[in-house]
Design a protein around this motif. Structure first.
Motif, PDB file in Angstrom:
ATOM      1  N   LEU A 154       1.022  -1.343  -0.058  1.00 57.52           N
ATOM      2  CA  LEU A 154      -0.015  -0.051   0.093  1.00 57.52           C
ATOM      3  C   LEU A 154       0.925   1.336  -0.103  1.00 57.52           C
ATOM      4  O   LEU A 154       1.676   1.489   1.081  1.00 57.52           O
ATOM      5  N   ARG A 155       1.149   1.860  -1.205  1.00 59.70           N
ATOM      6  CA  ARG A 155       2.199   2.933  -1.347  1.00 59.70           C
ATOM      7  C   ARG A 155       1.975   4.319  -0.545  1.00 59.70           C
ATOM      8  O   ARG A 155       2.915   4.807   0.035  1.00 59.70           O
ATOM      9  N   TYR A 156       0.760   4.523  -0.559  1.00 54.34           N
ATOM     10  CA  TYR A 156       0.436   5.970  -0.003  1.00 54.34           C
ATOM     11  C   TYR A 156      -0.220   5.791   1.353  1.00 54.34           C
ATOM     12  O   TYR A 156      -1.589   5.825   1.312  1.00 54.34           O
ATOM     13  N   GLN A 157       0.400   5.423   2.583  1.00 53.57           N
ATOM     14  CA  GLN A 157      -0.364   5.189   3.762  1.00 53.57           C
ATOM     15  C   GLN A 157      -0.803   6.508   4.526  1.00 53.57           C
ATOM     16  O   GLN A 157      -0.501   7.526   4.280  1.00 53.57           O
ATOM     17  N   LYS A 158      -1.663   6.026   5.206  1.00 50.46           N
ATOM     18  CA  LYS A 158      -2.476   7.165   5.976  1.00 50.46           C
ATOM     19  C   LYS A 158      -1.617   8.142   6.842  1.00 50.46           C
ATOM     20  O   LYS A 158      -1.888   9.248   7.015  1.00 50.46           O
ATOM     21  N   ASP A 159      -0.708   7.532   7.614  1.00 49.55           N
ATOM     22  CA  ASP A 159       0.203   8.512   8.224  1.00 49.55           C
ATOM     23  C   ASP A 159       1.621   8.739   7.818  1.00 49.55           C
ATOM     24  O   ASP A 159       2.692   9.119   8.484  1.00 49.55           O
ATOM     25  N   LYS A 160       1.868   8.694   6.489  1.00 49.46           N
ATOM     26  CA  LYS A 160       3.039   8.814   5.846  1.00 49.46           C
ATOM     27  C   LYS A 160       3.031  10.017   4.735  1.00 49.46           C
ATOM     28  O   LYS A 160       4.020  10.029   4.060  1.00 49.46           O
ATOM     29  N   GLN A 161       2.143  10.800   4.785  1.00 45.50           N
ATOM     30  CA  GLN A 161       2.017  11.992   3.749  1.00 45.50           C
ATOM     31  C   GLN A 161       3.205  12.921   3.986  1.00 45.50           C
ATOM     32  O   GLN A 161       3.797  13.274   2.912  1.00 45.50           O
ATOM     33  N   ASP A 162       3.798  13.051   5.136  1.00 46.07           N
ATOM     34  CA  ASP A 162       4.736  14.107   5.334  1.00 46.07           C
ATOM     35  C   ASP A 162       6.046  13.470   4.667  1.00 46.07           C
ATOM     36  O   ASP A 162       6.795  14.268   4.413  1.00 46.07           O
ATOM     37  N   ILE A 163       6.092  12.350   4.488  1.00 52.10           N
ATOM     38  CA  ILE A 163       7.374  11.460   4.222  1.00 52.10           C
ATOM     39  C   ILE A 163       7.131  11.161   2.298  1.00 52.10           C
ATOM     40  O   ILE A 163       7.901  11.494   1.690  1.00 52.10           O
ATOM     41  N   THR A 164       5.995  10.796   2.156  1.00 52.15           N
ATOM     42  CA  THR A 164       5.848  10.268   0.626  1.00 52.15           C
ATOM     43  C   THR A 164       5.468  11.852  -0.207  1.00 52.15           C
ATOM     44  O   THR A 164       5.610  11.803  -1.282  1.00 52.15           O
ATOM     45  N   GLY A 165       4.730  12.942   0.544  1.00 50.27           N
ATOM     46  CA  GLY A 165       4.044  14.072  -0.252  1.00 50.27           C
ATOM     47  C   GLY A 165       2.750  13.721  -0.607  1.00 50.27           C
ATOM     48  O   GLY A 165       2.467  14.669  -1.401  1.00 50.27           O
TER      49      GLY A 165
END
Length: 201
Positions: A154-165
């Motif tokens: 699952l590439r764009y996880q809920k708590d990772k937006q600050d990392i993935t953008g």
């Protein structure tokens, strides 16, 4: 299904790691589980075969209404989608083009920075259009817990937006191979975090 070199499918494409406008995988093949009202979508061969295996298992578990709505996209298709998003935001919010581009990039990657151009990812869900509410569906929960067994994350996880953008996208799955997908699942890492750890280990 694992490639001979388990690192072959770890390509990172994001806002700081782009691909050229003529980048196109040489082994694109039609996705068997493309939604029936869509043109045939494509992925790289190894990813598509892994996806077929995932679908067999998913259906065996009772989830029969999930289908693929998007696979490989060319640079120019992504450019079209991004520009549409920018124009829509400018009209809706009355903001400048520069500000609209910043807002658009959270949900629609600018051309050259979309994983879809790699042919290694797909969008799949059972809704009329991709929505974050898909995460509440039993099928989405099954995918999040089992996709790694078939080489997908699952590439764009809920708590990772600050990392993935990129905002949370419960419908977007990326093929990296079973070994790395399982490690990322166990470590609860997104691709950016995992590559930083993997390259330094």
């Amino acid at each position: 299904m694992n490639p001979e070199n388990r690192d072959d499918y770890l390509i990172l494409v994001n806002s700081t790691h782009s691909v050229s406008n003529d980048y196109k995988p040489s082994d694109l093949t039609d996705i068997a589980d493309t939604r029936k009202d869509r043109d045939a979508q494509q992925m790289c061969l190894v990813a598509e075969k892994a996806l077929e295996a995932l679908y067999i298992e998913m259906r065996a578990n009772g989830f029969t209404d999930v289908s693929v709505t998007s696979g490989y996209r060319s640079y120019y298709t992504q450019e079209y989608l991004f520009n549409n998003s920018v124009n829509s935001i400018m009209s809706r919010d009355g903001c400048s083009e520069a500000e609209a581009k910043k807002k658009a990039a959270v949900g629609t990657a600018p051309p050259g920075t979309s994983e879809h151009q790699t042919g290694l990812c797909c969008d799949m869900h059972n809704l009329d259009t991709a929505k974050q509410s898909f995460a509440d569906e039993a099928a989405a929960k099954w995918l999040a817990e089992n996709a790694h067994k078939f080489g997908f994350i699952l590439r764009y996880q809920k708590d990772k937006q600050d990392i993935t953008g990129i905002m949370f996208e419960p419908w977007h799955f990326r093929y990296v191979g079973r070994y790395h997908a399982t490690k990322m699942y166990e470590y609860k890492m997104c691709l950016e975090e995992y590559l930083a750890k993997y390259k330094n280990s």
